[in-house]
Design a protein around this motif. Structure first.
Motif, PDB file in Angstrom:
ATOM      1  N   GLY A  88       0.816  -1.217   0.000  1.00  0.00           N
ATOM      2  CA  GLY A  88       0.000   0.000   0.000  1.00  0.00           C
ATOM      3  C   GLY A  88       0.845   1.260   0.000  1.00  0.00           C
ATOM      4  N   GLN A 114      -6.205   2.744  -2.686  1.00  0.00           N
ATOM      5  CA  GLN A 114      -5.072   2.787  -1.763  1.00  0.00           C
ATOM      6  C   GLN A 114      -5.537   3.105  -0.346  1.00  0.00           C
ATOM      7  OE1 GLN A 114      -2.306   6.009  -1.953  1.00  0.00           O
ATOM      8  NE2 GLN A 114      -0.650   4.815  -1.058  1.00  0.00           N
ATOM      9  N   TRP A 174      -7.082  -0.062   1.043  1.00  0.00           N
ATOM     10  CA  TRP A 174      -5.998  -1.029   1.249  1.00  0.00           C
ATOM     11  C   TRP A 174      -5.211  -0.701   2.512  1.00  0.00           C
ATOM     12  CZ3 TRP A 174      -4.527  -5.103  -2.106  1.00  0.00           C
ATOM     13  CH2 TRP A 174      -3.300  -5.691  -1.844  1.00  0.00           C
ATOM     14  N   LEU A 175      -4.778   0.566   2.632  1.00  0.00           N
ATOM     15  CA  LEU A 175      -3.966   0.957   3.783  1.00  0.00           C
ATOM     16  C   LEU A 175      -4.762   0.932   5.085  1.00  0.00           C
ATOM     17  CD1 LEU A 175      -1.684   3.783   2.374  1.00  0.00           C
ATOM     18  CD2 LEU A 175      -1.010   1.532   3.210  1.00  0.00           C
TER      19      LEU A 175
END
Length: 128
Positions: free
Chosen positions: A41, A61, A64-65
Motif C-alpha cells: 500500500g 489505496q 488497502w492501507l
C-alpha cells in the motif's frame, strides 16, 4: 520495498522450516503477512499515476492501507496480549488463535467499511 522483502523472508523461513506448527511462530507469520500487504500500500503511493486520470486508485489505496494498517496494529496487540497471558498466568494460549484471527483480520474489515457509509474515502493532501 525493503519491508516487503523482509516480510517475505520471514514468511519463507517460517514455511521452509515448518515453524508454522508452533503457535507463536504462526502469530509472527500473520504479522509478516499483514506487514507485506501494508508495504504494498505504501509503495502504491510512491509509484502513483496521475491522480486526475485514475481517481479510483486513490480510494483503492485508502481502503488497502486502512485495512492492512489495522491488521498490523491489531496483530501486534494480539501478540502483546499473548505474551502477557503466557507470562502472567503461566498458561498456554493456543486456544485463543481463532479469537486473535478474528480480531486481527475481521475487525479491520469492519473498520475499513465504515468510511463508505459517509463516503469519507478520498484525497488527503497529494494522495491518500
Amino acid at each position: 520495498i525493503i519491508s516487503m522483502l523482509c516480510s517475505l523472508t520471514v514468511i519463507s523461513i517460517i514455511i521452509l522450516f515448518k515453524k508454522y506448527k508452533s503457535f507463536p511462530h504462526r502469530l509472527i507469520m500473520y504479522l509478516s503477512i499483514a506487514a507485506f500487504f501494508q508495504a504494498i500500500g505504501y509503495v502504491m503511493g510512491d509509484y502513483r499515476i496521475n491522480d486526475d486520470n485514475l481517481p479510483g486508485l486513490c480510494v483503492f489505496q485508502a481502503v488497502w492501507l486502512t485495512y492492512f494498517d489495522w491488521c498490523s496494529f491489531l496483530t501486534v496487540f494480539c501478540i502483546t496480549f499473548n505474551v502477557f497471558w503466557n507470562a502472567y498466568f503461566l498458561k498456554k494460549s493456543d486456544q485463543f488463535e481463532k479469537v486473535y484471527l478474528l480480531i486481527s483480520w475481521g475487525l479491520p474489515l469492519v473498520i475499513m467499511v465504515l468510511p463508505f457509509i459517509e463516503n469519507s474515502y478520498g484525497p488527503a493532501g497529494l494522495w491518500w
